[in-house]
Write an enzyme that holds these catalytic residues in place. Structure first.
Site, short mmCIF file in Angstrom:
data_model
loop_
_atom_site.label_atom_id
_atom_site.label_comp_id
_atom_site.label_asym_id
_atom_site.label_seq_id
_atom_site.Cartn_x
_atom_site.Cartn_y
_atom_site.Cartn_z
N GLU A 7 0.91 -1.23 -0.04
CA GLU A 7 -0.21 -0.19 -0.02
C GLU A 7 1.02 1.23 -0.07
O GLU A 7 0.66 2.27 -1.00
CB GLU A 7 -0.91 0.00 1.21
CG GLU A 7 -2.08 -0.83 1.12
CD GLU A 7 -2.83 -0.84 2.34
OE1 GLU A 7 -3.28 0.25 2.71
OE2 GLU A 7 -3.14 -1.88 3.02
N ASP A 83 -1.88 -4.24 3.57
CA ASP A 83 -1.96 -4.38 5.13
C ASP A 83 -3.05 -5.59 5.64
O ASP A 83 -3.83 -5.82 4.72
CB ASP A 83 -2.58 -3.16 5.77
CG ASP A 83 -1.42 -1.94 5.83
OD1 ASP A 83 -0.51 -2.22 5.55
OD2 ASP A 83 -1.88 -0.80 6.14
N TYR A 296 1.97 -4.28 13.79
CA TYR A 296 0.97 -3.47 13.01
C TYR A 296 0.27 -2.33 14.15
O TYR A 296 -0.03 -3.14 15.08
CB TYR A 296 -0.01 -4.53 12.50
CG TYR A 296 -1.10 -3.75 11.57
CD1 TYR A 296 -0.49 -2.99 10.45
CD2 TYR A 296 -2.41 -4.06 11.69
CE1 TYR A 296 -1.25 -2.33 9.58
CE2 TYR A 296 -3.17 -3.53 10.71
CZ TYR A 296 -2.77 -2.60 9.80
OH TYR A 296 -3.56 -1.92 8.87
#
Length: 706
Positions: A7, A83, A296
């Site tokens: 991304e 993600d 994350y």
């Protein structure tokens, strides 16, 4: 060559370094698709055919998609590595469709930290696109589109409010309700009584705890003085008890708790915290190597993997602090539905201590990383052990109390402390012994109104009530500020008149939309779709038909705010002029007969003369402001005179035969030459501005400038 699509451009360098020269890593720059504005109501959803969504390439993303298509044709294999959440899964799915990849077989990488072992593990054991996650994201997007489009248009038409939303309207109501509580609050008077006694050569302050065995409720100075008069010259220690207590560490950070703690300690806004965390996750250059420092950062889980605990944290804690400081890896935190696919936010390596990486981080990134690192390690350490000693003193039916604390084993506080409070160690006291009263004190106080909600408090409430998800907390608050529904002063939120008005109207006509329970149920429904327990079509039917029935009913009976007249009449049609707001919330004056009459009164700006005259026509020179907000000096006789100070010596560009593409078909005596616009190249006439003819260029027909 294998093409890996992520991304963010920041990840390209980090992941590309780990994968090596056989892989090319490119970024999609976020979502490439969104719902179109075609079809019934501009929703981009085919209601009659099982709520089929019409996703199209996002405006401005065609260039990215075309580049990825070209690379796909050259690549031996395309691997999707967006993600690891609903949004990332949807991006992978839309990429697969746009690039004509086989959705069931295209490799999908899942990793929760950007480190070499994690990337190598992901590339060795790839998965495929999870359609349950995709369905959950697309359903969420359709929920938001229907509520947003329908309610926003209605509110804009009736009360001139810019927008409403599934999550933003609930969050706004929380802030408005808090404001109403503060306004309605009436302070109440109360009095606090303390006494100083002498213990040896030390002064110890005690607080009144009981009056004749009951909790004191002192409402006036007279009552307080009456109690003061009852205090004798000495107080007798009637009870002295010591209890050993344990205090467990707080769990490692979720997105919400990280945002809260970063605000409480550093006054970081939710958006700033997320931006800093994103940088730490995507990678930082350390000794010539890009490496992700944290896992994350969009998660509501407090879980830490056994692998991290066993192979990194446990050995580090034992060697740094000693075996006694090692705690267990127990999952703690809030109850309810959580997305446990991710771990809590933790460092990717215990060896990268805050001090070790400090030279490679800016000040705020270092502070946030230190907070994340210390909190995660502390969550795996042993409990703090302390002694709590309570001493009760008596005099004529009055009981005074003092509590002391003494840490006997610091445990997790070796690395992380919630509050900077020191132990309060009591002097040597003996039961049944009397102590001289040095001085009594009485203090008038008033109950305080509820505190205004901070950004961190709203995030906490959203998490507790199941409103939104970790990825939406910061963006929801950002939207409320952008819509001018709330003001944020150093992170403290106050609703505006527009925000309060919007909430009142929504509460009256659409109480379910601003209900935390209703919105939380929608989040639960999305979770069930993600888990494969609910069908997307069924979820949309259960939501859409009751909502649209209510919407159609309210549309007929919702009042419309009268527009405020200015007292002036429209110079075009003679109707009254009124104050209006544009889509960005800016007020302007226009005709009340709109749309039949589109007159808008131009803003009158005061003329600022420079004291000089125009060298071309002799008119006074004035200061003006262009569209970019830049000030310049020009002739007051414009448009008759075009003089601008500073342009006198600018030479007109001279074009040569090499620049000419073809004759201008409009003015005949000019030529078309290549020009560079803000968004695209085009052919324009050399006689500009007299001739404004132009032709837009297609990518494959651009003139070779070389």
């Amino acid at each position: 060559m294998k093409l890996v699509i992520v991304e963010s451009p920041k990840k390209c360098e980090t992941i590309g370094h780990y994968l090596g020269p056989d892989y090319l890593v490119k970024a999609s720059l976020g979502h490439i698709c969104d719902l179109s504005t075609h079809g019934k109501g501009g929703l981009g959803i085919d209601i009659e055919h099982d709520f089929k969504p019409d996703f199209v390439i996002v405006e401005g993303k065609a260039k990215v998609v075309n580049e990825l298509k070209k690379l796909t044709k050259k690549a031996d294999e395309v691997i999707l590595a967006t993600d690891p959440d609903r949004e990332g899964e949807a991006i992978s799915y839309h990429l697969a469709k746009a690039l004509n990849l086989d959705i069931p077989t295209t490799k999908r990488l899942q990793f929760h930290e950007i480190t070499k072992p994690a990337i190598e593990e992901a590339i060795t054991h790839p998965g495929v696109i999870d359609m349950n996650l995709v369905n959950a994201q697309e359903t969420r997007r359709m929920y938001d589109r229907i509520i947003g489009f329908k309610l926003s248009a209605l509110l804009n038409k009736k009360i001139n409010s810019p927008s409403a939303g599934r999550v933003q309207s609930v969050a706004l109501k929380m802030i408005v309700d808090n404001d109403e509580e503060i306004k309605a609050f009436v302070p109440e008077e109360y009095w606090v009584i303390t006494v100083d006694i002498l213990v040896g050569d030390k002064v110890l302050t005690l607080q009144l705890d009981k009056v004749d065995g009951k909790n004191p409720s002192i409402k006036s100075e007279e009552e307080a003085k009456a109690i003061i008069d009852r205090i004798g010259k000495t107080l007798t220690l009637v009870s002295l008890s010591t209890v050993t207590k344990k205090q467990a560490s707080r769990p490692a950070f979720t997105t919400s708790t990280m945002q809260q703690e970063a605000f409480n300690r550093f006054r970081f806004s939710t958006s700033v915290t997320q931006a800093l965390a994103q940088q730490l996750y995507e990678g930082v250059a350390i000794k010539g190597e890009q490496v992700g420092l944290i896992t994350y950062m969009r998660t509501d889980s407090t879980r830490i993997s056994d692998e991290f605990y066993n192979h990194q944290a446990a050995p580090y804690i034992k060697s740094t602090f000693g075996p006694a400081y090692l705690g267990s890896n127990t999952v703690r935190g809030r109850k309810g539905r959580i997305q446990d696919a991710h771990e809590a936010i933790r460092p990717t390596s215990v060896e990268r201590t805050p001090e070790a990486v400090k030279p490679y981080l800016d000040y705020n990134s270092y502070r946030l990383y230190t907070l994340i690192y210390n909190r995660a390690i502390a969550s795996l350490m042993s409990d703090k052990i302390y002694e709590s000693t309570t001493a009760l003193f008596d005099s004529n039916g009055l009981t005074f109390k003092v509590v002391g604390t003494k840490t006997t084993f610091p445990g997790y506080e070796k690395i992380y402390r919630e509050e900077e409070e020191n132990d309060t160690i009591l002097p040597d006291l003996k039961e049944r012994e009397s102590y001289d009263v040095k001085e009594p004190h009485l203090e008038q106080k008033f109950t305080k109104a509820p505190a205004r909600y901070s950004e961190a408090k709203v995030v906490k409430l959203m998490e507790e009530k199941g409103i939104g998800r970790p990825s939406t907390y910061a963006s929801t608050i950002r939207t409320l500020i952008a819509r001018k529904y709330v003001k944020s002063d150093k992170g403290i939120l106050t609703p505006t008149e527009s925000g309060t008005k919007t909430t009142i109207v929504l509460t009256k006509y659409f109480p379910e939309i601003v209900s935390t329970e209703y919105t939380a149920q929608m989040e639960t429904k999305l979770d069930e779709i993600e888990e494969g327990k609910e069908e997307r079509v069924q979820a949309m039917k259960e939501f859409y038909y009751p909502f649209i029935e209510k919407f159609n009913e309210v549309s007929q009976k919702m009042y419309k705010d009268p527009l405020e007249e200015t007292g002036e009449m429209c110079p075009v049609c003679g109707s009254p002029l009124v104050k209006r707001k544009n889509r960005y919330g800016k007020t302007f004056i226009g005709c009340s007969a709109y749309p039949k009459c589109t007159y808008i009164k131009k803003e009158e700006t005061p003329v600022e003369y420079t004291g000089k005259n125009c060298p071309l026509c002799g008119s006074p020179l004035v200061k003006r402001v262009n569209k970019k907000g830049q000030t310049f000096v020009a002739c007051s006789a414009y448009p008759t005179c075009h003089y601008i100070e500073g342009n006198e010596h600018k030479e007109k560009k001279v074009y040569t035969d090499k620049d000419y593409v073809k004759p201008c078909p409009s003015c005949k005596d000019g030529h078309l030459v290549l020009r560079h616009g803000k968004k695209a190249d085009f052919l324009g006439c050399t006689n500009f501005p007299k001739c404004r003819y132009h032709e837009w260029l297609k990518d494959d027909k651009k003139k070779d400038e070389n």
